[in-house]
Each structure stands twice: as structure tokens, then as C-alpha cells.
Design a protein around this motif. Structure first.
Motif, PDB file in Angstrom:
ATOM      1  N   UNK A  15       0.720  -1.164   0.015  1.00  0.00           N
ATOM      2  CA  UNK A  15       0.092  -0.164  -0.028  1.00  0.00           C
ATOM      3  C   UNK A  15       0.997   1.266  -0.080  1.00  0.00           C
ATOM      4  N   UNK A  16       0.103   2.358  -0.113  1.00  0.00           N
ATOM      5  CA  UNK A  16       0.834   3.697  -0.134  1.00  0.00           C
ATOM      6  C   UNK A  16       0.478   4.732   1.273  1.00  0.00           C
ATOM      7  N   UNK A  17       1.234   5.238   1.548  1.00  0.00           N
ATOM      8  CA  UNK A  17       0.955   6.358   2.714  1.00  0.00           C
ATOM      9  C   UNK A  17       1.706   7.634   2.595  1.00  0.00           C
ATOM     10  N   UNK A  63      13.231   5.234  -5.194  1.00  0.00           N
ATOM     11  CA  UNK A  63      12.270   4.479  -6.074  1.00  0.00           C
ATOM     12  C   UNK A  63      10.769   4.313  -5.519  1.00  0.00           C
ATOM     13  N   UNK A  64      10.674   4.312  -4.406  1.00  0.00           N
ATOM     14  CA  UNK A  64       9.686   4.297  -3.588  1.00  0.00           C
ATOM     15  C   UNK A  64       9.124   5.288  -2.819  1.00  0.00           C
ATOM     16  N   UNK A  83       4.854  -0.236   0.143  1.00  0.00           N
ATOM     17  CA  UNK A  83       5.311  -0.259   1.386  1.00  0.00           C
ATOM     18  C   UNK A  83       5.746  -1.830   1.833  1.00  0.00           C
ATOM     19  N   UNK A  84       6.843  -2.031   2.407  1.00  0.00           N
ATOM     20  CA  UNK A  84       7.083  -3.486   3.108  1.00  0.00           C
ATOM     21  C   UNK A  84       6.989  -3.396   4.503  1.00  0.00           C
ATOM     22  N   UNK A  85       7.097  -4.643   5.168  1.00  0.00           N
ATOM     23  CA  UNK A  85       7.323  -5.039   6.468  1.00  0.00           C
ATOM     24  C   UNK A  85       8.472  -4.069   7.127  1.00  0.00           C
ATOM     25  N   UNK A  86       9.511  -3.965   6.360  1.00  0.00           N
ATOM     26  CA  UNK A  86      10.793  -3.211   6.840  1.00  0.00           C
ATOM     27  C   UNK A  86      10.438  -1.860   6.949  1.00  0.00           C
ATOM     28  N   UNK A  87       9.391  -1.137   6.570  1.00  0.00           N
ATOM     29  CA  UNK A  87       9.128  -0.008   6.484  1.00  0.00           C
ATOM     30  C   UNK A  87       8.526   0.536   7.799  1.00  0.00           C
ATOM     31  N   UNK A  88       8.074  -0.346   8.612  1.00  0.00           N
ATOM     32  CA  UNK A  88       7.393  -0.156   9.745  1.00  0.00           C
ATOM     33  C   UNK A  88       8.268   0.550  10.810  1.00  0.00           C
ATOM     34  N   UNK A  89       7.726   1.493  11.514  1.00  0.00           N
ATOM     35  CA  UNK A  89       8.597   2.203  12.429  1.00  0.00           C
ATOM     36  C   UNK A  89       8.042   3.509  12.623  1.00  0.00           C
ATOM     37  N   UNK A 111      16.605  20.164  15.045  1.00  0.00           N
ATOM     38  CA  UNK A 111      14.993  19.895  15.570  1.00  0.00           C
ATOM     39  C   UNK A 111      14.448  18.968  15.078  1.00  0.00           C
ATOM     40  N   UNK A 112      13.381  18.100  15.968  1.00  0.00           N
ATOM     41  CA  UNK A 112      12.722  16.833  15.645  1.00  0.00           C
ATOM     42  C   UNK A 112      11.334  17.140  16.131  1.00  0.00           C
ATOM     43  N   UNK A 113      10.420  16.428  15.296  1.00  0.00           N
ATOM     44  CA  UNK A 113       9.157  16.222  15.621  1.00  0.00           C
ATOM     45  C   UNK A 113       8.921  15.001  16.795  1.00  0.00           C
ATOM     46  N   UNK A 114       7.732  15.006  16.991  1.00  0.00           N
ATOM     47  CA  UNK A 114       7.209  13.930  18.167  1.00  0.00           C
ATOM     48  C   UNK A 114       7.129  12.666  17.352  1.00  0.00           C
ATOM     49  N   UNK A 115       7.042  12.431  16.139  1.00  0.00           N
ATOM     50  CA  UNK A 115       7.019  11.167  15.444  1.00  0.00           C
ATOM     51  C   UNK A 115       5.620  10.815  15.142  1.00  0.00           C
ATOM     52  N   UNK A 116       5.548  10.018  14.067  1.00  0.00           N
ATOM     53  CA  UNK A 116       4.165   9.412  13.647  1.00  0.00           C
ATOM     54  C   UNK A 116       4.479   7.929  13.340  1.00  0.00           C
ATOM     55  N   UNK A 117       3.676   7.142  13.724  1.00  0.00           N
ATOM     56  CA  UNK A 117       3.818   5.756  13.920  1.00  0.00           C
ATOM     57  C   UNK A 117       3.111   5.110  12.464  1.00  0.00           C
ATOM     58  N   UNK A 118       4.075   4.302  11.772  1.00  0.00           N
ATOM     59  CA  UNK A 118       3.639   3.655  10.393  1.00  0.00           C
ATOM     60  C   UNK A 118       3.849   2.228  10.723  1.00  0.00           C
ATOM     61  N   UNK A 119       2.755   1.399  10.515  1.00  0.00           N
ATOM     62  CA  UNK A 119       2.963   0.035  10.681  1.00  0.00           C
ATOM     63  C   UNK A 119       2.382  -0.715   9.313  1.00  0.00           C
ATOM     64  N   UNK A 120       3.339  -1.672   8.905  1.00  0.00           N
ATOM     65  CA  UNK A 120       2.809  -2.215   7.738  1.00  0.00           C
ATOM     66  C   UNK A 120       2.831  -3.875   7.923  1.00  0.00           C
ATOM     67  N   UNK A 121       1.637  -4.400   7.819  1.00  0.00           N
ATOM     68  CA  UNK A 121       1.247  -5.634   7.988  1.00  0.00           C
ATOM     69  C   UNK A 121       1.378  -6.479   6.787  1.00  0.00           C
ATOM     70  N   UNK A 122       1.392  -7.830   7.022  1.00  0.00           N
ATOM     71  CA  UNK A 122       1.393  -8.630   5.769  1.00  0.00           C
ATOM     72  C   UNK A 122      -0.084  -8.765   4.730  1.00  0.00           C
TER      73      UNK A 122
END
Length: 122
Positions: A15-17, A63-64, A83-89, A111-122
Motif C-alpha cells: 500500500x501507499x501512505x 524509487x518508492x 510499503x514493505x514490512x521493513x518500512x514499519x517504524x 530540531x525534531x518532531x514527536x514522530x508518527x507511527x507507520x505499521x505495515x502488516x502482511x
């Protein structure tokens, strides 16, 4: 500079995000970047954009992933395709204001943001 990420979520492999980062100040001329951090690992750069607007990517996402910015809105984006499973984080937006040049090293960013979670499932 305050950075606020949004747009993370859970998707299936293939998928895409798109994640976004809103900066409180003007970002034109700064190096901006997206980093990813997996559990138990350090932060790795997945996309950078230097002051003039040239992007750079590590081979793992080339490329992705596409980084872009809207200097009028002071926003930074990361479009992630196939997206692949290894893109989770946790995905972080970062700014380096010391010079317009970009490096993949996290220690060079101020400077850094607080982060946003990306979870890729099979």
C-alpha cells in the motif's frame, strides 16, 4: 522551529501512505529530512531535501519514497509507495538549520518532531 508530524497509520504491504510535517517557522533554505526508527534501533534517514530543494534517498527506499515540501505552508511531506514490512517504524521529521546541506546522519539535525507511527502488516 517546532515540527509536528501527522498521517501515520496501519496499512498492508504494497500500500501507499503519505505523512506530513508542519513547521512552526519558515523552512525554505533549511535542510529538512524524514527519519525512521524501528524498535531497538537508531534513527535512519529515509529522505532528505536540502535548502535549494534537491532530494536524496538511501538505496533502501529509492524509487518508492518521495520527499516534497510546500514552503508557503511550511510543510514537508513523505509519499511512501509499495510499503514493505521493513518500512514499519516511527517516522520523524527533522530540520537542520546550521547550513542548507543535508547529511544522512541524525546527529547533524537540530530540531525534531514527536514522530508518527507507520505499521505495515502482511
Amino acid at each position: 522551529v517546532r515540527l509536528t508530524e501527522s498521517g501515520g497509520g496501519s496499512v498492508q504491504a504494497g500500500a501507499s501512505l503519505r505523512v506530513s510535517c508542519k513547521a512552526s517557522g519558515y523552512i525554505y533554505g533549511y535542510c529538512m529530512a524524514w527519519f525512521r526508527q524501528r524498535p531497538g534501533q537508531g534513527r535512519e534517514a529515509v529522505a532528505t531535501m536540502d535548502g535549494p530543494g534537491s532530494p536524496d534517498y538511501p538505496d533502501s527506499v529509492k524509487g518508492r519514497f518521495t520527499i516534497s515540501r510546500d514552503t508557503v505552508k511550511s510543510e514537508l511531506y513523505l509519499q511512501m509507495n509499495n510499503l514493505t514490512l521493513e518500512d514499519s517504524g516511527m517516522y520523524y521529521c527533522a530540520a537542520k538549520i546550521t547550513s542548507p546541506q543535508c547529511f544522512f546522519s541524525a546527529v547533524s539535525f537540530n530540531y525534531w518532531g514527536q514522530g508518527t507511527q507507520v505499521t505495515v502488516s502482511p
